[in-house]
Design a protein around this motif. Structure first.
Motif, PDB file in Angstrom:
ATOM      1  N   TYR A 110      32.312  56.766  43.235  1.00 47.63           N
ATOM      2  CA  TYR A 110      32.875  56.032  42.097  1.00 47.63           C
ATOM      3  C   TYR A 110      34.376  55.839  42.277  1.00 47.63           C
ATOM      4  N   GLN A 111      35.093  56.896  42.650  1.00 43.61           N
ATOM      5  CA  GLN A 111      36.545  56.804  42.768  1.00 43.61           C
ATOM      6  C   GLN A 111      36.955  55.863  43.903  1.00 43.61           C
ATOM      7  N   ALA A 112      36.204  55.861  44.989  1.00 44.51           N
ATOM      8  CA  ALA A 112      36.507  54.956  46.099  1.00 44.51           C
ATOM      9  C   ALA A 112      36.347  53.495  45.659  1.00 44.51           C
ATOM     10  N   LYS A 113      35.260  53.202  44.935  1.00 45.19           N
ATOM     11  CA  LYS A 113      35.045  51.836  44.430  1.00 45.19           C
ATOM     12  C   LYS A 113      36.111  51.469  43.405  1.00 45.19           C
ATOM     13  N   PHE A 114      36.450  52.433  42.569  1.00 50.49           N
ATOM     14  CA  PHE A 114      37.463  52.213  41.532  1.00 50.49           C
ATOM     15  C   PHE A 114      38.785  51.775  42.162  1.00 50.49           C
ATOM     16  N   ILE A 115      39.223  52.488  43.200  1.00 49.82           N
ATOM     17  CA  ILE A 115      40.515  52.177  43.815  1.00 49.82           C
ATOM     18  C   ILE A 115      40.447  50.855  44.573  1.00 49.82           C
ATOM     19  N   SER A 116      39.301  50.541  45.123  1.00 47.88           N
ATOM     20  CA  SER A 116      39.131  49.244  45.774  1.00 47.88           C
ATOM     21  C   SER A 116      39.321  48.114  44.751  1.00 47.88           C
ATOM     22  N   GLU A 117      38.659  48.235  43.616  1.00 46.63           N
ATOM     23  CA  GLU A 117      38.835  47.235  42.552  1.00 46.63           C
ATOM     24  C   GLU A 117      40.276  47.234  42.045  1.00 46.63           C
ATOM     25  N   MET A 118      40.852  48.411  41.907  1.00 42.23           N
ATOM     26  CA  MET A 118      42.228  48.534  41.432  1.00 42.23           C
ATOM     27  C   MET A 118      43.176  47.769  42.353  1.00 42.23           C
ATOM     28  N   ALA A 119      42.960  47.874  43.653  1.00 42.05           N
ATOM     29  CA  ALA A 119      43.794  47.160  44.619  1.00 42.05           C
ATOM     30  C   ALA A 119      43.654  45.653  44.448  1.00 42.05           C
ATOM     31  N   GLY A 120      42.428  45.198  44.237  1.00 45.46           N
ATOM     32  CA  GLY A 120      42.209  43.764  44.037  1.00 45.46           C
ATOM     33  C   GLY A 120      42.873  43.252  42.772  1.00 45.46           C
ATOM     34  N   PHE A 121      42.735  44.002  41.683  1.00 40.12           N
ATOM     35  CA  PHE A 121      43.371  43.599  40.426  1.00 40.12           C
ATOM     36  C   PHE A 121      44.897  43.638  40.549  1.00 40.12           C
ATOM     37  N   ALA A 122      45.415  44.636  41.258  1.00 42.82           N
ATOM     38  CA  ALA A 122      46.862  44.719  41.456  1.00 42.82           C
ATOM     39  C   ALA A 122      47.366  43.502  42.235  1.00 42.82           C
ATOM     40  N   GLY A 123      46.640  43.104  43.268  1.00 43.03           N
ATOM     41  CA  GLY A 123      47.026  41.924  44.030  1.00 43.03           C
ATOM     42  C   GLY A 123      47.070  40.675  43.178  1.00 43.03           C
ATOM     43  N   CYS A 124      46.048  40.506  42.331  1.00 46.55           N
ATOM     44  CA  CYS A 124      46.010  39.335  41.443  1.00 46.55           C
ATOM     45  C   CYS A 124      47.155  39.356  40.439  1.00 46.55           C
ATOM     46  N   GLU A 125      47.473  40.522  39.892  1.00 47.53           N
ATOM     47  CA  GLU A 125      48.550  40.639  38.908  1.00 47.53           C
ATOM     48  C   GLU A 125      49.909  40.332  39.546  1.00 47.53           C
ATOM     49  N   ILE A 126      50.138  40.810  40.753  1.00 48.46           N
ATOM     50  CA  ILE A 126      51.396  40.536  41.440  1.00 48.46           C
ATOM     51  C   ILE A 126      51.563  39.027  41.631  1.00 48.46           C
ATOM     52  N   ILE A 127      50.516  38.383  42.104  1.00 52.86           N
ATOM     53  CA  ILE A 127      50.591  36.941  42.358  1.00 52.86           C
ATOM     54  C   ILE A 127      50.723  36.173  41.044  1.00 52.86           C
ATOM     55  N   ARG A 128      50.018  36.597  40.005  1.00 53.60           N
ATOM     56  CA  ARG A 128      50.129  35.937  38.697  1.00 53.60           C
ATOM     57  C   ARG A 128      51.563  35.932  38.200  1.00 53.60           C
ATOM     58  N   ARG A 129      52.217  37.083  38.260  1.00 52.82           N
ATOM     59  CA  ARG A 129      53.579  37.176  37.724  1.00 52.82           C
ATOM     60  C   ARG A 129      54.570  36.357  38.549  1.00 52.82           C
ATOM     61  N   ARG A 138      38.693  34.182  48.349  1.00 53.50           N
ATOM     62  CA  ARG A 138      37.402  34.837  48.076  1.00 53.50           C
ATOM     63  C   ARG A 138      37.606  36.146  47.327  1.00 53.50           C
ATOM     64  N   ALA A 139      38.643  36.878  47.698  1.00 47.20           N
ATOM     65  CA  ALA A 139      38.919  38.148  47.019  1.00 47.20           C
ATOM     66  C   ALA A 139      39.275  37.911  45.556  1.00 47.20           C
ATOM     67  N   ALA A 140      40.101  36.909  45.275  1.00 44.89           N
ATOM     68  CA  ALA A 140      40.464  36.590  43.891  1.00 44.89           C
ATOM     69  C   ALA A 140      39.232  36.191  43.091  1.00 44.89           C
ATOM     70  N   ALA A 141      38.342  35.428  43.716  1.00 43.35           N
ATOM     71  CA  ALA A 141      37.112  35.024  43.034  1.00 43.35           C
ATOM     72  C   ALA A 141      36.225  36.222  42.726  1.00 43.35           C
ATOM     73  N   GLU A 142      36.172  37.182  43.647  1.00 42.60           N
ATOM     74  CA  GLU A 142      35.376  38.389  43.419  1.00 42.60           C
ATOM     75  C   GLU A 142      35.974  39.231  42.300  1.00 42.60           C
ATOM     76  N   MET A 143      37.297  39.327  42.236  1.00 46.53           N
ATOM     77  CA  MET A 143      37.931  40.091  41.162  1.00 46.53           C
ATOM     78  C   MET A 143      37.688  39.415  39.810  1.00 46.53           C
ATOM     79  N   LYS A 144      37.648  38.099  39.809  1.00 43.37           N
ATOM     80  CA  LYS A 144      37.312  37.388  38.566  1.00 43.37           C
ATOM     81  C   LYS A 144      35.898  37.727  38.113  1.00 43.37           C
TER      82      LYS A 144
END
Length: 386
Positions: free
Chosen positions: A319-338, A213-219
């Motif tokens: 804004y910064q709190a939401k930004f870092i939340s999204e950043m964490a999600g994108f980082a998780g997806c990038e780690i798994i992608r690689r 679900r988290a990956a789908a939300e980041m998409k």
């Protein structure tokens, strides 16, 4: 005119490259390129990239990128034009932030950029244990300025729509969406090229609905959030460094999207560097010191970014709190992608056991992303730091 020892087709491509470069010798950066007989050309690491230089003068040189076979088959996929536009935009907003584009020739689909022959790929520098703090902070500032000066809060809704049209490339966006958010999270996807060790742990992904679900939300955020002009693929392989300088390259995935994407991808690659060193048995004491320097650099990168990225549409803290939340999600997806996809993870060439630890970091970030609101918490959860 000197050529590499290649096939006839390659020789013909090189001849065409030299003719195109000569055509642009009226440009200030190419005044040395007027006489084709005095130009030399050699292939770079990639088959469609060449270095062109003047006779015995190594100081007069440029790098030329030709259209890939995919570009030739799909004329609408003109990534070179988009990359030229993005690099030009980046350099105008934050001078010195990116490799300088010299010209783009639409007829031959050839992109010419400055030759960063004295620079090294940031990823290779980090793997070797070298991290220049000034270069890392410059990178954070440059990205912040690019985001700030193209942000919808700064330029307005009409201008962001126009910018979105200028940098639209539906094919590239679809490919990126598949690589980052779909293929790694799809059991049996043909793009999977992970190690046996990672393959044995893929149930961490496919058996956890919270992760999916988290990956789908980041998409969804990746595709729908039209916030600012972003690089779109800002990993440590897309950055060149020399001493205290850092330059962004490979801007063909640039589009109008969420600012948190660029920082999330960058931090994910810093996390790979951390595991590369912390788990290496050779000279482990010094490598552990370097690994913790990388963690500190993540903290400083985000702090430096927020100092300069001041265009927001709501309360700064929110804004910064939401930004870092999204950043964490994108980082998780990038780690798994690689780890799961076709990319080669050079950081782990000598520490294969680190793959499982890194996979765990990606999973933890996705499971907790909506509860992560600071870079300190992000790193604690990703790396399980005490």
């Amino acid at each position: 005119m000197a050529h590499s020892n290649t096939s006839g087709d390659s020789s013909q491509i090189q001849d065409n490259v030299l003719k195109v470069v000569t055509k642009y010798s009226h440009l200030e950066q190419l005044q040395w390129a007027g006489d084709i007989s005095k130009l030399k050309i050699e292939s770079e690491d990639r088959s469609n990239v060449f270095r062109v230089y003047f006779g015995g003068s190594d100081s007069s040189s440029i790098v030329v990128q030709c259209a890939t076979p995919m570009d030739a088959k799909e004329p609408h996929r003109d990534n070179a034009q988009l990359e030229f536009n993005a690099l030009t935009k980046f350099d105008s907003l934050a001078p010195g932030s990116a490799v300088k584009p010299v010209f783009y020739d639409p007829e031959s689909k050839i992109l010419c950029i400055e030759d960063l022959r004295d620079y090294v790929i940031y990823r290779n520098s980090l793997i070797s244990g070298h991290l220049d703090e000034d270069a890392a902070l410059k990178l954070a500032r440059d990205v912040a300025v690019i985001h700030r000066d193209t942000h919808v809060a700064n330029i307005g809704a009409d201008a962001i729509k126009q910018l979105d049209k200028e940098f639209q490339n539906a094919t590239t966006l679809t490919i990126r969406e598949q690589l980052l958010f779909t293929s790694p999270f799809t059991p049996g996807d043909p793009s999977h090229q992970c190690s046996d060790a990672v393959k044995a742990r893929l149930d961490w992904l496919y058996g956890d609905q919270e992760v999916l679900r988290a990956a789908a939300e980041m998409k969804r955020v990746f595709l729908e959030k039209k916030e600012a002009l972003v690089h779109g693929d800002l990993h440590t392989g897309s950055i060149m460094v020399k001493d205290e300088d850092a330059k962004i390259t490979n801007a063909g995935c640039s589009y109008v999207g969420p600012c948190s994407l660029d920082l999330g991808l960058l931090v994910a690659n810093y996390i790979f560097t951390y595991y590369c060193h912390i788990l290496c048995p050779e000279d482990n004491d010094n490598r552990r010191v370097f690994a913790y320097r990388v963690v500190e650099m993540c903290n400083k990168t985000v702090d430096e970014y927020f100092k300069h990225m001041t265009s927001v549409t709501e309360d700064v803290e929110i804004y910064q709190a939401k930004f870092i939340s999204e950043m964490a999600g994108f980082a998780g997806c990038e780690i798994i992608r690689r780890l799961v996809g076709p990319s080669h993870v050079g950081e782990f060439d000598h520490t294969h056991d680190a793959e499982i630890d890194a996979l765990g970091a990606g999973v933890r970030l996705l499971k907790a992303y909506d509860r992560i609101h600071s870079i300190g918490t992000l790193m604690l959860i990703a790396l399980m730091l005490a």
